[in-house]
Design an enzyme around this catalytic site. Structure first.
Site, PDB file in Angstrom:
ATOM      1  CG  ASP D  13      -2.121  -0.884   1.096  1.00 39.64           C
ATOM      2  OD1 ASP D  13      -2.404  -1.347  -0.020  1.00 39.64           O
ATOM      3  OD2 ASP D  13      -2.776  -1.132   2.116  1.00 39.64           O
ATOM      4  NE  ARG D  93      -1.660   2.978  13.245  1.00 37.17           N
ATOM      5  CZ  ARG D  93      -0.779   2.092  12.819  1.00 37.17           C
ATOM      6  NH1 ARG D  93       0.522   2.227  13.099  1.00 37.17           N
ATOM      7  NH2 ARG D  93      -1.169   1.049  12.121  1.00 37.17           N
ATOM      8  CG  ASP D 122      -4.773   2.281  12.835  1.00 37.29           C
ATOM      9  OD1 ASP D 122      -4.916   2.550  14.044  1.00 37.29           O
ATOM     10  OD2 ASP D 122      -4.334   1.204  12.419  1.00 37.29           O
ATOM     11  CB  SER D 173      -4.990  -7.498   7.918  1.00 41.72           C
ATOM     12  OG  SER D 173      -4.610  -6.188   8.231  1.00 41.72           O
TER      13      SER D 173
END
Lengths: 398, 398, 398, 398
Positions: D13, D93, D122, D173
């Site tokens: 990604d 994050r 996120d 994932s």
């Protein structure tokens, strides 16, 4: 000879207590009297304590300390017990207890004493404050301990050469300091009866208040009021000043059926012109400067804050932790609030702050609107998604 | 032909929407207009909707339903968003949405529509209410969708034969129903400026209110007001009545910087004479009849209640569960509250109830005191024990 | 002759109390003994009570009533005091008190009595339950009142022909019912010491548990467990069954320093295989079926629920109101939860429900995703708007 | 040329995003990659970013900073979202966002970018953290913006010379850092299916864990863990160490149906050996050292804390205020906790502290008991008084 330090008010109960303590505990009594804004004659009280038999009597004007370190912390918490009472008496007890403990240490006393009865809240506040500050000290509550009626006290006083108040007794029981005045007893014990005018001293009745409104501007720095109409004042001056202004416009009366910690409901009447006015103004400034998430969660903190102080936990780790939360939020609570006083009303009619989160360019419906209206569609889609899924799964009747 | 049911007010936005919907969605528009106490001329509005192009227009007087099933539930919760706003507009949206959904089902419509913009709270309340009641229905918000300015709308109206309001425009944006009147926009967008008198319609200014106070007695049965001064009334009558009395004494104005769900602060002015008066009276009756533990925890419930309804969750399982809690507490909230109205003040001066937990024999300081003063010693010993142990273990500075 | 109804366990304390009450209060003693799942021999206890001097002895098997009307209500609340203790003993006291009151009314007794000491929680639960159900009844707590040590009691028993337990005394103090087993005293009073194996009776040590895991499926209907592995059972059967299964896999031990209502911390050890297992399963089913808003606010309700029951308020209006909230939420809590038991672990590994709000078409990252990713942009724009405005106004350091 | 700073992981990604950003925004891309304990090869990633087209790539080992300034703050709050998830990803994050902002300022970038999709949590955490730290910076989320499927991405990569991962794709994932490892997707999307063993990497299955238990002693100073088995370690070392020990005994797996901020439920599986172990130990130490009033109110704070960080408000005034509360409480949370690890269990079996509030002389039932048993009578009389009065006034059925 061993010593007891007594919180002395100059009244009948604590005057009798001086003698009673000496007899009962075979000790010397050191008296202490603080002025928290009741307008006491400290010299007279000091002389009286000694005359009755106290070894000595400490006196202290603690008005500035009281407002700065106690009342203004409660103000930052918008502390109102059961949503209405600014815990004025509750705030004064830990301060007096702190002095009792300091004097007890200095004098080497084995105990401190206070004049509270066994059914009020104040005994709890004294006892717990002393337990927190000096767990090794004994706390004596003569009035709770002895079995004398008021008549018995008067007899005891007469026999022991203690001055007895003469003339018509006040029909109410009063406690007061700069943050508020509590009025109990007598006719007020019937919660259906309107409090009579003679119960009030700090507030004129709205009917007799001036026909012209007055405006007052209060300036806050980080949650603390620092000026009235642009004029800087010390904490106690500022509060005394607002008590006068607001009281003269008939503002500040409270009439409440209250839940005491000791398990009973009692009808309480208060006069709190300055404290109610400042809390109202402070709240409006917070509405302008605190983000929603802080504001809404702070309500929970505020309720807890008022409750634990009402219940005697001023000196406690929970109180310290709540203070830390509140203090952190106040960093941006600076600005000015404009209040209109008129015949019993104190209405906030304007507020401004360099930290204002109100953004006219986002809020306006006029030209210049910067708000992204399309964002609302996505917002509602997700905010409403659980509702939608729930409705799809469960055919619920409403 | 497919249909949309539109919440129609008779004003410019929703009048334009009739035409716009027909064009944009190639559908018929069924209008619906409810009277919640705004004093609407339903016949005129109905005729106007059809004249502009609606296939038909339903109208309904829902005042009693609104007060009984919406406002009085919120009253039992003492619902005040951010402590000040009785969520009057927020309460009306789910009721209107319920009718939109019912009509949509009856008419076989694929969507409902409302005239809200993309930056207010009302769009959320409509959208979520419809999602909860009929998740399969689409919700269209023409004003949020189209890109016309007000001038654009007026042009569009002119071109399409839609009557445009003439003369001086109201400088404020208004929404009203029996539970309250909201006033926004114009000069009010500056939170430092005092709201001008022309913003108010339901309340006289305190300065112009009568010089004589009035007393009003409100009787509650299980949390619901049923009579004023001993005279029984229907819910809507009672509220209309109190709006008049209280408004005529200048009571019921609110001035608030409010946090909207969509993330902005806005300055809101309200007139809510009846709702504020009833909540104040109800609270005092609860203070008399609910035990402390219920009363204090109910504050948490009340805050949540006001917040979720403000945020559009009237039709939601959380709302139902909060209602169940509240309903259970109201069983004993019966009695009468006496309120004095005078120049902007509504002061509770008396309360009585067959369920009163105030027990003068426990509370009195006069003869006849049944309270066990000695019990306090044991109580404080244990209530203060954690404080004492903590102080013994940790030498903490306060 | 006047009567007292005594909660009788058959042990030394309450056996001595029979005689002591008769002497001290010059009354007859009616005993009552309930079986809540301790495996009591009710016939033997009944005979013993009468032999010692009770006028009569009522006995009752209340296991089903206890689980259905007490434990399963607490289960719906996921009630864990301080996050860990399923309030098993606390739940049994109000039930016993209810029977004491019923018998007292039937027998015309002036008082009820229980064998609690002055430092535990159970005295509070008995005293308050009786106060709630029959405020006119006196409550006597002989062990709290008399001044005998254990040796004194044994002497008293010997002198009065009361059988004294022989042989080695249990080193622990035990209370148990189907919802849990509490173990106190002895070596456990040192919170640094690991509880020894002999403290446990219902749970095997994880080390000795089977090497093969077992799976158990629990089916709930509206929050109430109704079947294990598809087999329907009565409430008490179901709990007894799960106590066996889970206990045999070493699951259900609790080791906790707990805050008692009377102000002290005590080290408590429990065995609660069924109750902990059911609460864990029930929580997972709620995660699947309750919307976020309900789930998150229910945590507040749950904490309060456990706390007030721990503190003796089972029969109270607050408890009823909390129950109403909880009951309303449980309508959709139906489905099946799969739990793996293995050497001290009870791990939920699967859950399903016709009311599941988990929607794979929304949640999946695979093909078939119906979630509107673009909606997130608008959502975050508004959810983050207060943060952004705050940052623009206040240059805050983080 | 204008610049964007991209949070770069080295995966598909964000690799595609480098090219896509350059094309779409006609800008240079500065990459940033942080090691939070995933065991990344920072050199390789740096080289890869530049090879694909990044102007440069910053890398940073932030493990110590992450644990010290983020994870250990959450530990003091016992932060578990919905009671189970130690918010490990949520904590990382804001730290990454802080670096993005710093680099953006240094590089003069107009925007930062991250690789989050539009349906996870996120994106919210990145977007809000940047809004709080640098409201003037634009945030770009390429994956949320572009419309490529995974296949589309692979095509795009092939066409643009971006290395595509070969071989069998991980069926799950994954996101991981020292505080925890999250596993989503694939078979896990069915909440009825038990997570397969191949989902786990940090924890052995309980069945394969050693047959012998291990004991570990964790020492805390003011709420922060400082040593394991008496050996002092840096924060990241300590956590890495405990991940190994606890994981090797099969402890630390979580299986949860979770409510995301974006309105959906998702099934989440986690491995959090160290964080869960530390929270459990920390809680037991708090039970020993915090007074009841602090402990019980802190639950409310803790729930809010986990919730707001989960929802992206790490950099927010509410977070700072909650931290201030929590920090104040931790002053006395020092001591050692002993934990037994055995086949999936981590059981606290001992705790000690110089600040212990557990007082054996008050708690003991053996000789030496200093507790005042008589005090309980007074305590219960007043604690139960509201219940008694309520019962006298209202004949309520229970």
């Amino acid at each position: 000879m061993k010593k007891v330090v007594l919180a002395y008010s100059g009244g009948l109960d604590t005057s009798v207590a001086i003698k009673w303590l000496k007899e009962k505990y075979d000790c010397e009594v050191v008296a202490f009297c603080a002025d928290l804004g009741e307008g006491k004659d400290l010299d007279y009280i000091k002389e009286k304590a000694v005359r009755i038999g106290a070894e000595k009597c400490y006196v202290a004007d603690v008005k500035e300390e009281f407002i700065k370190d106690y009342a203004f912390k409660a103000l930052k918490a918008n502390a109102l017990y059961e949503g209405v009472y600014p815990i004025s008496t509750a705030l004064s007890r830990p301060l007096i207890a702190k002095y009792l403990v300091e004097i007890a240490k200095k004098e080497g006393a084995f105990a401190v004493a206070h004049g509270c009865t066994g059914k009020g809240n104040d005994q709890v506040r004294f006892d717990l404050s002393v337990a927190a500050l000096a767990p090794e000290l004994k706390v004596i509550a003569p009035v709770r301990e002895w079995t004398m009626s008021r008549e018995g006290e008067i007899d005891y006083a007469a026999k022991n050469g203690i001055p007895v108040p003469v003339g018509k007794e006040n029909p109410f029981s009063i406690d007061q300091n700069l943050w508020g005045r509590s009025i109990e007893c007598g006719i007020l014990e019937d919660p259906w009866v309107e409090p009579p005018e003679e119960a009030f001293e700090w507030t004129i009745s709205p009917e007799k208040a001036p026909d012209e409104p007055a405006y007052v501007e209060i300036t806050f720095e980080k949650g603390t009021p620092v000026a009235v109409d642009g004029k800087e004042m010390t904490p106690a001056e500022l509060v005394a000043n607002l008590n006068k202004i607001a009281g003269s416009h008939g503002f500040g009366r409270i009439d409440h059926v209250e839940d005491r910690l000791v398990g009973i409901k009692s009808r309480e009447v208060y006069e709190c012109p300055a404290s109610l006015l400042l809390i109202e103004a402070h709240r409006h400034l917070e509405s302008l400067t605190l983000p929603r998430e802080v504001l809404h969660f702070k309500y929970i903190i505020e309720q807890k804050y008022a409750e634990i102080i009402y219940n005697g936990l001023w000196f406690s780790p929970l109180k310290k932790a709540l203070d830390a939360f509140i203090e952190e939020t106040q960093e941006v609570v600076s600005g000015t609030v404009r209040v209109k006083l008129y015949k019993g009303n104190a209405t906030v009619v304007g507020r401004k702050s360099p930290h204002s989160l109100y953004d006219v360019k986002l809020a306006t419906y006029a030209e210049g609107d910067l708000f992204d209206h399309k964002a609302a569609v996505g917002f509602i889609a997700l905010w409403g998604l659980p509702t939608k899924v729930y409705a799809q799964v469960n055919k619920k009747e409403y």
